[in-house]
Write an enzyme that holds these catalytic residues in place. Sequence first.
Site, PDB file in Angstrom:
ATOM      1  N   ASP A  37      -0.773 -39.001 -17.947  1.00 46.98           N
ATOM      2  CA  ASP A  37      -1.402 -39.487 -19.179  1.00 46.98           C
ATOM      3  C   ASP A  37      -2.365 -40.608 -18.861  1.00 46.98           C
ATOM      4  O   ASP A  37      -2.070 -41.476 -18.044  1.00 46.98           O
ATOM      5  CB  ASP A  37      -0.335 -40.040 -20.129  1.00 46.98           C
ATOM      6  CG  ASP A  37       0.379 -38.937 -20.859  1.00 46.98           C
ATOM      7  OD1 ASP A  37      -0.220 -38.361 -21.775  1.00 46.98           O
ATOM      8  OD2 ASP A  37       1.544 -38.662 -20.513  1.00 46.98           O
ATOM      9  N   ASP A 164       4.473 -30.922 -25.194  1.00 50.02           N
ATOM     10  CA  ASP A 164       4.653 -32.234 -24.562  1.00 50.02           C
ATOM     11  C   ASP A 164       5.298 -33.187 -25.555  1.00 50.02           C
ATOM     12  O   ASP A 164       4.725 -33.459 -26.606  1.00 50.02           O
ATOM     13  CB  ASP A 164       3.283 -32.775 -24.121  1.00 50.02           C
ATOM     14  CG  ASP A 164       3.352 -34.188 -23.563  1.00 50.02           C
ATOM     15  OD1 ASP A 164       4.463 -34.651 -23.230  1.00 50.02           O
ATOM     16  OD2 ASP A 164       2.282 -34.821 -23.452  1.00 50.02           O
TER      17      ASP A 164
HETATM   18  C1  DX5 Z   1       3.552 -38.797 -24.725  1.00 51.81           C
HETATM   19  C2  DX5 Z   1       3.304 -38.339 -23.339  1.00 51.81           C
HETATM   20  C3  DX5 Z   1       4.382 -37.556 -22.739  1.00 51.81           C
HETATM   21  C4  DX5 Z   1       5.654 -38.262 -22.481  1.00 51.81           C
HETATM   22  C5  DX5 Z   1       6.743 -37.244 -22.486  1.00 51.81           C
HETATM   23  O1  DX5 Z   1       2.381 -39.364 -25.200  1.00 51.81           O
HETATM   24  O2  DX5 Z   1       2.120 -37.536 -23.346  1.00 51.81           O
HETATM   25  O3  DX5 Z   1       3.938 -36.916 -21.556  1.00 51.81           O
HETATM   26  O4  DX5 Z   1       5.644 -38.940 -21.269  1.00 51.81           O
HETATM   27  O5  DX5 Z   1       7.924 -37.892 -22.275  1.00 51.81           O
HETATM   28  P1  DX5 Z   1       9.275 -37.309 -22.865  1.00 51.81           P
HETATM   29  O6  DX5 Z   1       9.475 -35.979 -22.270  1.00 51.81           O
HETATM   30  O7  DX5 Z   1      10.281 -38.317 -22.480  1.00 51.81           O
HETATM   31  O8  DX5 Z   1       9.094 -37.216 -24.367  1.00 51.81           O
END
Ligand code: DX5
Length: 217
Positions: A37, A164
Amino acid sequence: MASGCRIGPSVLNSDLAALGAECSRMLDCGADYLHLDTLRPEHHLRPPRRGEPAQAAGPGALLRPEQWVKPMAVAGANQYTFHLEATDNPGALIKDIRENGMKVGLAIKPGTTVEHLAPWANQIDMALVMTVEPGFGGQKFMEDMMPKVQWLRTQFPSLDIEVDGGVGPDTIHKCAEAGANMIVSGSAIMKSADPRSVINLLRNVCSEAAQKRCLDR
Ligand code: DX5
């Protein structure tokens, strides 16, 4: 069907001071790709430019996905996913990403309908249906996003569809049944004592659902 079921650990919540080691650890555990990200300044992962002012990496700048295409390509990214909500000119951005040799992903936030994404679907490699509000890991999976995934899978059978946010062993079945084939998972993998088994489980559930869809057709 899209190009197979793939699992991409999100390194947003990993130890950023040891990001290289964390990425290697995930690849060693069988990750098919890595999800990085760049939403927040502290997760701004492009290489620094010589003489660049510090504010170039600030939050305002991060809302303009156009300016990170080339740095990401130079850094070695093979796909660049941007938020539909973050640009006024998706067509130009798609073209620029392609010209920089990367695949194109287009993401929509929970409040954005698939109808907004649909006009671009034939020009992109992957649609990302966010299953949390973007920003940070560890949020609750939004099951009510699954109709978007189902709709996209029905309309665009060969499109890669990614989910995601809040995806892990407890929620993967919903994503897989809806038709997602690219699975981003942060906490569930990164915080597990056995990331390899979580990655395998996610991939197996996803693959079984994809095979069933093929048989049902
Ligand atoms: C949220 C991010 C995700 C996050 C996912 O904005 O884009 O990639 O890190 O983490 P989990 O799987 O813990 O929700």
